[in-house]
Design an enzyme around this catalytic site. Structure first.
Site, PDB file in Angstrom:
ATOM      1  NE  ARG A 287      26.586  20.044 118.415  1.00 54.58           N
ATOM      2  CZ  ARG A 287      26.040  20.155 119.618  1.00 54.58           C
ATOM      3  NH1 ARG A 287      24.820  20.601 119.770  1.00 54.58           N
ATOM      4  NH2 ARG A 287      26.712  19.816 120.699  1.00 54.58           N
TER       5      ARG A 287
ATOM      6  CG  ASP B  22      22.804  23.984 129.947  1.00 56.31           C
ATOM      7  OD1 ASP B  22      23.433  23.262 129.157  1.00 56.31           O
ATOM      8  OD2 ASP B  22      21.568  24.111 129.933  1.00 56.31           O
TER       9      ASP B  22
ATOM     10  CD  GLU C 160      29.746  18.979 118.511  1.00 52.57           C
ATOM     11  OE1 GLU C 160      29.475  20.158 118.186  1.00 52.57           O
ATOM     12  OE2 GLU C 160      29.322  18.453 119.549  1.00 52.57           O
TER      13      GLU C 160
ATOM     14  NE  ARG D  86      20.710  19.532 127.248  1.00 50.08           N
ATOM     15  CZ  ARG D  86      21.520  20.466 127.676  1.00 50.08           C
ATOM     16  NH1 ARG D  86      21.694  20.623 128.963  1.00 50.08           N
ATOM     17  NH2 ARG D  86      22.177  21.237 126.843  1.00 50.08           N
TER      18      ARG D  86
ATOM     19  NE  ARG E  13      29.274   9.412 123.187  1.00 44.78           N
ATOM     20  CZ  ARG E  13      29.560   8.455 122.309  1.00 44.78           C
ATOM     21  NH1 ARG E  13      30.086   7.299 122.693  1.00 44.78           N
ATOM     22  NH2 ARG E  13      29.343   8.655 121.015  1.00 44.78           N
TER      23      ARG E  13
ATOM     24  CE1 TYR F  58      24.629  18.427 128.309  1.00 41.57           C
ATOM     25  CE2 TYR F  58      22.958  16.722 128.108  1.00 41.57           C
ATOM     26  CZ  TYR F  58      23.684  17.747 127.557  1.00 41.57           C
ATOM     27  OH  TYR F  58      23.464  18.087 126.245  1.00 41.57           O
TER      28      TYR F  58
ATOM     29  NE  ARG G  79       9.814  28.209 122.906  1.00 42.11           N
ATOM     30  CZ  ARG G  79      11.031  28.301 122.394  1.00 42.11           C
ATOM     31  NH1 ARG G  79      11.216  28.216 121.092  1.00 42.11           N
ATOM     32  NH2 ARG G  79      12.059  28.504 123.188  1.00 42.11           N
TER      33      ARG G  79
HETATM   34  N1  UDP Z   1      18.498  16.437 120.415  1.00 46.20           N
HETATM   35  C1  UDP Z   1      17.955  15.748 119.367  1.00 46.20           C
HETATM   36  N2  UDP Z   1      17.971  16.295 118.120  1.00 46.20           N
HETATM   37  C2  UDP Z   1      18.520  17.498 117.870  1.00 46.20           C
HETATM   38  C3  UDP Z   1      19.083  18.221 118.947  1.00 46.20           C
HETATM   39  C4  UDP Z   1      19.074  17.663 120.212  1.00 46.20           C
HETATM   40  O1  UDP Z   1      17.464  14.652 119.553  1.00 46.20           O
HETATM   41  O2  UDP Z   1      18.523  17.928 116.710  1.00 46.20           O
HETATM   42  C5  UDP Z   1      18.479  15.820 121.766  1.00 46.20           C
HETATM   43  C6  UDP Z   1      19.574  14.791 121.948  1.00 46.20           C
HETATM   44  O3  UDP Z   1      19.066  13.751 122.745  1.00 46.20           O
HETATM   45  C7  UDP Z   1      20.638  15.555 122.663  1.00 46.20           C
HETATM   46  C8  UDP Z   1      19.841  16.496 123.544  1.00 46.20           C
HETATM   47  O4  UDP Z   1      18.680  16.775 122.780  1.00 46.20           O
HETATM   48  O5  UDP Z   1      21.484  14.705 123.391  1.00 46.20           O
HETATM   49  C9  UDP Z   1      20.548  17.785 123.911  1.00 46.20           C
HETATM   50  O6  UDP Z   1      21.041  18.376 122.739  1.00 46.20           O
HETATM   51  P1  UDP Z   1      21.844  19.741 122.678  1.00 46.20           P
HETATM   52  O7  UDP Z   1      22.313  19.894 121.297  1.00 46.20           O
HETATM   53  O8  UDP Z   1      21.004  20.809 123.260  1.00 46.20           O
HETATM   54  O9  UDP Z   1      23.043  19.432 123.670  1.00 46.20           O
HETATM   55  P2  UDP Z   1      24.478  20.109 123.829  1.00 46.20           P
HETATM   56  O10 UDP Z   1      25.411  19.153 123.192  1.00 46.20           O
HETATM   57  O11 UDP Z   1      24.417  21.402 123.099  1.00 46.20           O
HETATM   58  O12 UDP Z   1      24.671  20.192 125.316  1.00 46.20           O
END
Ligand code: UDP
Length: 325
Positions: free
Chosen positions: A229, A305, A255, A121, A198, A303, A125
């Site tokens: 986070r 979006d 969170e 996901r 989860r 999962y 870059r």
């Molecule tokens: N991820 C990570 N480090 C980060 C942010 C994301 O390893 O700092 C990985 C992690 O495996 C996570 C996935 O990317 O489950 C998706 O994260 P994101 O925060 O985009 O998911 P959201 O909870 O926002 O759907």
């Protein structure tokens, strides 16, 4: 404030954007979260700023070479799980500092037992670009998601605090077709077993300071910090600055991620092999329910979006209205 966490809307789908903007005006927020690993800060998503901070490399060529070198040393050819996928995308250093701890906190499972697609996901870059999403359209509804949903449902009768499953027979008698977006296993009374989800918990605080972290989202990517986070809500709004006045306070939410148990709010399906197999069995049952369409995160155990949910709902609605399934 978003009760259910950040929720930054983003899409490449013009049809979805045209649809959703009928119900809300969106601001121009661009997500560029920061990763905090034991006090060391890195830019996200993984891009030249991240690589420069991690290795001191300056050019895209140097960054690519560093990733390749670490991928080779790890001996990965065909990534079979999240750990291998992550290392082959960004190398071991970034995996260890920015991915492993965060992912294991978010999912409560070792990275080797998680599917590779979760990490795909995230963009990687070789440019100096901190925009988290590869999306043409991005933003947050200016009046909030609740108002947006209110507009979307205008003229439609809504009954809140009514458990569909507890009142199924009576409610089913009101309609020819039913769209069910709750957990698919709950619909069938968990008769084949419980799917794993989860859950997320937020601890919200009002602080007597104008600017706590200088950014809307900071990910804590080490294993030791218990939250995954922190969001500082005011920075989702366009045009805020950090100068005193009415902004002398700030609201933050920490969170925490936990395993779902009955009574909690389910957030994320755990799309590993075990749950995938169980869901496939529930899907067979669901397909046999002629009057019921199962949709969304929980109804399809996916999962999703926000934009993908809308795209799927629009497709399903069109198919129904045209009389196909
Ligand atoms: N991820 C990570 N480090 C980060 C942010 C994301 O390893 O700092 C990985 C992690 O495996 C996570 C996935 O990317 O489950 C998706 O994260 P994101 O925060 O985009 O998911 P959201 O909870 O926002 O759907």
């Amino acid at each position: 404030m978003h009760k259910y966490g950040a929720h930054i809307f983003h899409t490449n789908n013009k049809k979805v954007w045209a649809y959703i903007t009928q119900f809300a005006e969106f601001n121009r927020f661009t997500n560029s979260p920061i990763a905090n690993y034991h006090g060391e800060l890195y830019s996200l998503p993984f891009n030249m700023y991240t690589f420069n901070k991690m290795w001191g490399v300056v050019t895209p060529e140097e960054a690519a070479a560093k990733i390749e070198e670490q991928k080779k040393a790890a001996g990965i050819t065909e990534p079979g799980n999240l750990e291998e996928q992550a290392i082959s995308l960004v190398g071991t250093d970034i995996y260890e500092k920015l991915i492993k701890g965060y992912t294991e906190k978010q999912w409560g499972r070792p990275c080797r037992e998680l599917p590779a697609f979760i990490i795909k996901r995230l963009p990687v870059r070789l440019t100096y670009d901190n925009n988290y999403f590869n999306a043409l359209y991005q933003g947050i509804p200016m009046s909030g998601y609740t108002k947006m949903m209110g507009k979307l449902l205008e003229g439609i009768e809504v009954r809140l605090s009514t458990d569909y499953l507890e009142n199924k027979e009576r409610l089913d008698s009101l309609a020819e077709k039913i769209i069910y977006t709750g957990p698919v296993d709950a619909y069938f009374g968990y008769r084949l077993g419980t799917l794993e989800y989860r859950s997320v918990r937020f601890e919200t605080e009002v602080l007597d300071e104008p600017n706590f972290q200088g950014n809307a989202a900071v990910n804590y990517t080490d294993r030791e910090t218990p939250w995954i986070r922190i969001i500082e809500h005011k920075w989702f709004e366009f045009g805020r600055d950090d100068q005193g006045g009415e902004l002398e306070k700030t609201v933050i939410s920490r969170e925490y991620s936990s395993e779902w148990k009955k009574g909690d709010e389910p957030y994320y399906p755990v799309n590993d092999e075990k749950n995938g197999r169980l869901y496939a069995q529930y899907k067979e049952l669901a397909d046999r329910e002629e009057r019921v369409l199962f949709g969304g995160h929980l109804g399809e155990y996916k999962y999703y979006d926000m934009d993908a949910v809308i795209a799927s709902a629009l497709d399903r609605a069109e198919a129904e209205l045209e009389g196909r399934r």
